[in-house]
Structure formats: C-alpha cells, structure tokens
Design a protein around this motif. Structure first.
Motif, PDB file in Angstrom:
ATOM      1  N   ASN A  44       0.821  -1.219   0.000  1.00  0.00           N
ATOM      2  CA  ASN A  44       0.000   0.000   0.000  1.00  0.00           C
ATOM      3  C   ASN A  44       0.851   1.264   0.000  1.00  0.00           C
ATOM      4  N   GLU A  45       1.974   1.225   0.715  1.00  0.00           N
ATOM      5  CA  GLU A  45       2.868   2.387   0.740  1.00  0.00           C
ATOM      6  C   GLU A  45       3.484   2.619  -0.639  1.00  0.00           C
ATOM      7  N   ALA A  46       3.880   1.553  -1.319  1.00  0.00           N
ATOM      8  CA  ALA A  46       4.429   1.681  -2.678  1.00  0.00           C
ATOM      9  C   ALA A  46       3.368   2.251  -3.608  1.00  0.00           C
ATOM     10  N   ARG A  47       2.137   1.773  -3.488  1.00  0.00           N
ATOM     11  CA  ARG A  47       1.043   2.309  -4.312  1.00  0.00           C
ATOM     12  C   ARG A  47       0.811   3.787  -4.009  1.00  0.00           C
ATOM     13  N   ARG A  48       0.845   4.136  -2.729  1.00  0.00           N
ATOM     14  CA  ARG A  48       0.612   5.529  -2.334  1.00  0.00           C
ATOM     15  C   ARG A  48       1.686   6.450  -2.906  1.00  0.00           C
ATOM     16  N   ARG A  49       2.919   5.975  -2.960  1.00  0.00           N
ATOM     17  CA  ARG A  49       4.040   6.787  -3.423  1.00  0.00           C
ATOM     18  C   ARG A  49       4.234   6.772  -4.940  1.00  0.00           C
ATOM     19  N   ALA A  50       3.623   5.832  -5.633  1.00  0.00           N
ATOM     20  CA  ALA A  50       3.800   5.727  -7.080  1.00  0.00           C
ATOM     21  C   ALA A  50       3.203   6.946  -7.774  1.00  0.00           C
ATOM     22  N   ARG A 127      11.452   1.703  -3.256  1.00  0.00           N
ATOM     23  CA  ARG A 127      12.511   1.719  -2.229  1.00  0.00           C
ATOM     24  C   ARG A 127      12.067   2.398  -0.940  1.00  0.00           C
ATOM     25  N   PRO A 128      11.407   3.559  -0.989  1.00  0.00           N
ATOM     26  CA  PRO A 128      10.957   4.161   0.271  1.00  0.00           C
ATOM     27  C   PRO A 128       9.953   3.281   1.019  1.00  0.00           C
ATOM     28  N   ALA A 129       9.118   2.574   0.281  1.00  0.00           N
ATOM     29  CA  ALA A 129       8.148   1.678   0.920  1.00  0.00           C
ATOM     30  C   ALA A 129       8.875   0.528   1.613  1.00  0.00           C
ATOM     31  N   VAL A 130       9.876  -0.031   0.944  1.00  0.00           N
ATOM     32  CA  VAL A 130      10.639  -1.143   1.524  1.00  0.00           C
ATOM     33  C   VAL A 130      11.421  -0.673   2.748  1.00  0.00           C
ATOM     34  N   GLU A 131      11.927   0.554   2.705  1.00  0.00           N
ATOM     35  CA  GLU A 131      12.673   1.080   3.844  1.00  0.00           C
ATOM     36  C   GLU A 131      11.807   1.186   5.099  1.00  0.00           C
ATOM     37  N   LEU A 132      10.512   1.261   4.935  1.00  0.00           N
ATOM     38  CA  LEU A 132       9.591   1.339   6.080  1.00  0.00           C
ATOM     39  C   LEU A 132       9.172  -0.040   6.596  1.00  0.00           C
ATOM     40  N   ALA A 133       9.623  -1.113   5.961  1.00  0.00           N
ATOM     41  CA  ALA A 133       9.185  -2.464   6.320  1.00  0.00           C
ATOM     42  C   ALA A 133       9.432  -2.789   7.788  1.00  0.00           C
TER      43      ALA A 133
END
Length: 151
Positions: A44-50, A127-133
C-alpha cells in the motif's frame, strides 16, 4: 511474468520469536500474522508513493507471501515494463525510429530522424516503501500481541 521493478524484504524474526516464545510460548503464528500485515503495508505504501499519470503503474503493484514454516517473507513488485525507469530515472538518451525512417507525433512540425531525450528524474516509490518495512513490522507485531492479550 516480466518484472519492471520489484523488491524483496527479509525481516530477521528470530529475536522476536525468541522473546515471544519466552513470554507466551510458541508465538510463531503471531509473527506470521505480523509479516502478512507488513506485506500489505509495504504494498500500500508503494502504491501511495507511485506517481500517477494513467494509474497503470499504481494499480500494477502487487505482493505475495513466500516461504513456509519458520521462514516467512514476501515480494512486492510490478510487471509494468517502465517501472524501473520511474523508480531510478533515466539518463539522457537518443530515441530513434524502430520500424520507420523518421519519428512523428501529433504537434510535431515535421518528421525527425532522432530525438535527444533529456532523461527523466527518479521518482522512487518502491525503495521508500521497503525502507519502512521494519517500522511496519514492529508496529504490526505490537498490534498482534496486543490483540492476542484481549481474547
């Protein structure tokens, strides 16, 4: 399936599991639930940032669980072929026709043999989404543990 951009996250859950087993005994199901929630949060974070133009990139971001038993994880990615160019940007490059002798597009003054493209800036979303994992995992594990105590 062709992957344009993807990311794999591995979270070291051994320390969490040891502490949970000591406190409540055999809590690996809680860890698995926290990892599953983290998978959804990263997706969801990756989708939000795309970045959105047509919405194709955003809607193509999916995830799946991987592993079993004591090894659990997930993959978040997209099969859109231009995702990597969005994530990392592109260097200046020359565009030449593939099947014709010249390039032409609506609004062009005349056909041209090539176009010098200035490149595109990176618009990181994966990458920013993965960094929040890890942050997501810690929060999800706390929620799972708190929910377990209320039952």
């Amino acid at each position: 399936m062709r992957i344009g951009a993807s990311a794999t996250t591995r979270i070291n859950t051994r320390a969490y599991e040891r502490g949970l087993r000591r406190a409540l005994g055999g809590m690996s199901d809680d860890v698995k639930r926290a990892v599953e929630r983290t998978r959804i949060d990263v997706q969801n974070e990756a989708r939000r940032r795309a970045p959105v133009d047509t919405g194709r990139l955003r809607s193509s971001i999916v995830s799946r669980s991987e592993g079993s038993g004591r090894t659990v994880g997930y993959v978040v990615g997209t099969n859109v072929n231009y995702a990597a160019a969005v994530e990392y940007g592109t260097a200046p490059h020359v565009i030449k026709p593939k099947n014709k002798k010249a390039l032409y597009w609506p609004g062009a003054r005349h056909p041209v043999a090539q176009v010098n493209h200035p490149g595109t800036r990176a618009q990181p979303f994966m990458r920013p989404a993965v960094e929040l994992a890890e942050t997501f995992f810690r929060a999800n594990l706390s929620q799972v543990r708190a929910g377990r105590g209320r039952r």
